[in-house]
Design a protein around this motif. Structure first.
Motif, short mmCIF file in Angstrom:
data_model
loop_
_atom_site.label_atom_id
_atom_site.label_comp_id
_atom_site.label_asym_id
_atom_site.label_seq_id
_atom_site.Cartn_x
_atom_site.Cartn_y
_atom_site.Cartn_z
N TRP A 33 0.78 -1.13 0.03
CA TRP A 33 -0.10 -0.06 0.02
C TRP A 33 0.96 1.29 0.01
N LYS A 55 0.75 4.40 -2.74
CA LYS A 55 0.46 5.59 -2.60
C LYS A 55 1.49 6.64 -2.95
N VAL A 75 0.12 2.32 -10.88
CA VAL A 75 0.43 1.07 -10.43
C VAL A 75 -0.13 0.00 -11.34
N ARG A 116 -6.50 1.23 -10.48
CA ARG A 116 -5.89 1.24 -9.64
C ARG A 116 -6.54 2.18 -8.47
N PRO A 117 -6.14 2.07 -7.22
CA PRO A 117 -6.82 2.89 -6.01
C PRO A 117 -6.93 4.36 -6.21
N HIS A 118 -7.91 5.19 -6.19
CA HIS A 118 -7.75 6.59 -6.43
C HIS A 118 -8.07 7.46 -5.16
N GLY A 119 -8.02 6.72 -4.10
CA GLY A 119 -8.14 7.70 -2.69
C GLY A 119 -9.51 7.25 -2.04
N ASP A 138 -10.40 3.62 -1.64
CA ASP A 138 -9.09 2.84 -1.14
C ASP A 138 -9.76 1.58 -0.18
N TRP A 151 -11.77 -0.74 -2.45
CA TRP A 151 -10.53 -1.29 -3.33
C TRP A 151 -10.14 -2.51 -2.78
N TRP A 152 -9.72 -2.30 -1.45
CA TRP A 152 -9.11 -3.21 -0.44
C TRP A 152 -9.88 -4.43 -0.29
N THR A 191 -10.15 -6.72 -3.37
CA THR A 191 -8.94 -7.38 -3.61
C THR A 191 -8.66 -8.59 -2.63
#
Lengths: 273, 273
Positions: A176, A180, A185, B166-169, B172, B175-176, B179
């Motif tokens: 992670w 960040k 990515v 991809r994770p954008h904020g 997050d 996203w996780w 995953t």
């Protein structure tokens, strides 16, 4: 489950590839094409035995690895391969191969898988060929000779384009943190293609964020190709990358466009683990 | 920065593709190949203006989009495109295109970018073509006609193979969570290729985990191709997916092998946001 319908092209090999390596690559591509013709996705992915590296081996891996072993035996060179393990033909030359890098991609039909072969003499990698099985595109490098590839040259992690293995649990925190700090990515799930993209300057780095998933055949081609293009390959924990018949050894490889970026990635991962 | 040396093959178009769509695809591929021949990576990626969708536009996008617009104008159909925006030629037919899906990949040299075009009649998508620019491989579907593609049919998230942005904020956490429940996660950074891989059964799903990054042209080809193959396309928040000249609209698209999997993904993401 269905068959993968897409064709497998012949490899586009440069003319100066070592003949044993060229033979092994052609044999791998032919076996890969035949495996996809005969078997559906489920049969390709079926885990049929435990490989020499201690992990379950898919049918696709076995079929390709067997073809590569026949090529190595025909030339009386040694073989070090993910699935079959070590074959000693009493030669100073060892062919180090990942018969199908990105096997999960290949068996499912995600068109990102590669054959990667390295010619090592007395344990020292001398020449590497990575062949993207789905397109025939090849990357070739010989230690000590100029290559057509140049890395991006990038030196800083902040804002870099980084490929990672998917997070594996123990490395979640490090994974992670890298994500960040990077600008982009990707997870392409083929270490050898991702390393080739670093060598040619299409992305800045590729890393195992500390999960110790990499075996030497995941990194061997990069060890020749990437330094020749101006980049660096190292292990997060500083362990030497060694061609070793003991296939239980693991690394967390970092492949980067410059030594500075490789070291920043390794130290960032190590701190976060 | 260096040029990308790899060739751009001609698209392998099925014989029954709508002639306007075929013309636009060929024009896009030709412009893409020419752009890579003339410009190095830095010039391809240079942000030269703000596109119709409100985000900065790379030179590569402009060059390909201009060629597509010329094709649309030659056939007197309307165009709805990421960069140029909406061109009204007074036709019932609108060509909805993402000229270069995965522009960041394409400009850097990561060989995962696509032209995606949809023929819409009175706002209803009728036919879709996705062309993987780096290989010429095309996926084609016509609404209401049988297609050669079948999704994997998978119904559950646990153990699925999922592609994500991809994770954008803001996304997050979602996203996780995805995953950790999926067996495999990929970030290929080309929404249209990832959707095509769901349609053909090579992966189980593709999602924007709630970042509202998707524009309609990121999803339009999937809206035809994936349901025809047995899958489903929807928005995390249940907003209707509409072909709309207002290019400021955004979605968090979910493309999955079955309606059940699409709904489980959407509800899992929504809960975690």
């Amino acid at each position: 489950m269905s068959h993968i319908p897409w064709p497998v092209p012949e490899p586009v090999l440069p003319s100066d590839v070592d003949p044993v390596l060229a033979h092994a690559t052609r044999a791998a591509v032919r076996a890969f094409a035949e495996a996809r013709r005969v078997h559906d996705r489920a049969a390709l992915a079926e885990k049929v035995q435990i490989g020499a590296d201690g992990t379950p081996t898919m049918r696709l891996d076995i079929l390709v690895d067997t073809a590569v072993a026949e090529a190595a035996n025909a030339h009386k060179v040694n073989l070090l391969s993910e699935e079959i393990g070590s074959i000693d033909n009493g030669s100073a030359v060892t062919l180090v191969v990942d018969p199908v890098d990105g096997t999960a991609n290949a068996a499912a039909g995600v068109p990102l898988s590669a054959f990667a072969g390295v010619v090592a003499v007395d344990g020292v990698p001398k020449e590497a060929l990575t062949c993207w099985l789905d397109t025939g595109r090849c990357w070739h490098a010989v230690a000590g000779r100029p290559t057509p590839y140049r890395t991006s040259g990038r030196r800083e992690l902040d804002g870099a384009a980084v490929s990672l293995l998917r997070p594996h649990g123990p490395d979640d925190n490090a994974w992670w943190r890298i994500t960040k700090r990077a600008a982009r990515v990707r997870i392409l799930s083929s270490s050898c293609i991702e390393a080739a993209l670093v060598a040619e300057g299409s992305t800045d780095a590729f890393a195992d964020a500390g999960s110790d998933t990499h075996r030497i055949m995941d990194l061997a081609a990069a060890m020749v190709t990437v330094p020749a293009a101006g980049g660096a390959v190292l292990d997060v924990h500083g362990r030497p990358l060694e061609i070793d018949p003991d296939l239980t050894r693991r690394w967390s490889g970092v492949v980067a466009a410059s030594r500075e970026l490789a070291e920043e990635l390794a130290s960032t991962i190590k701190e976060a683990l």
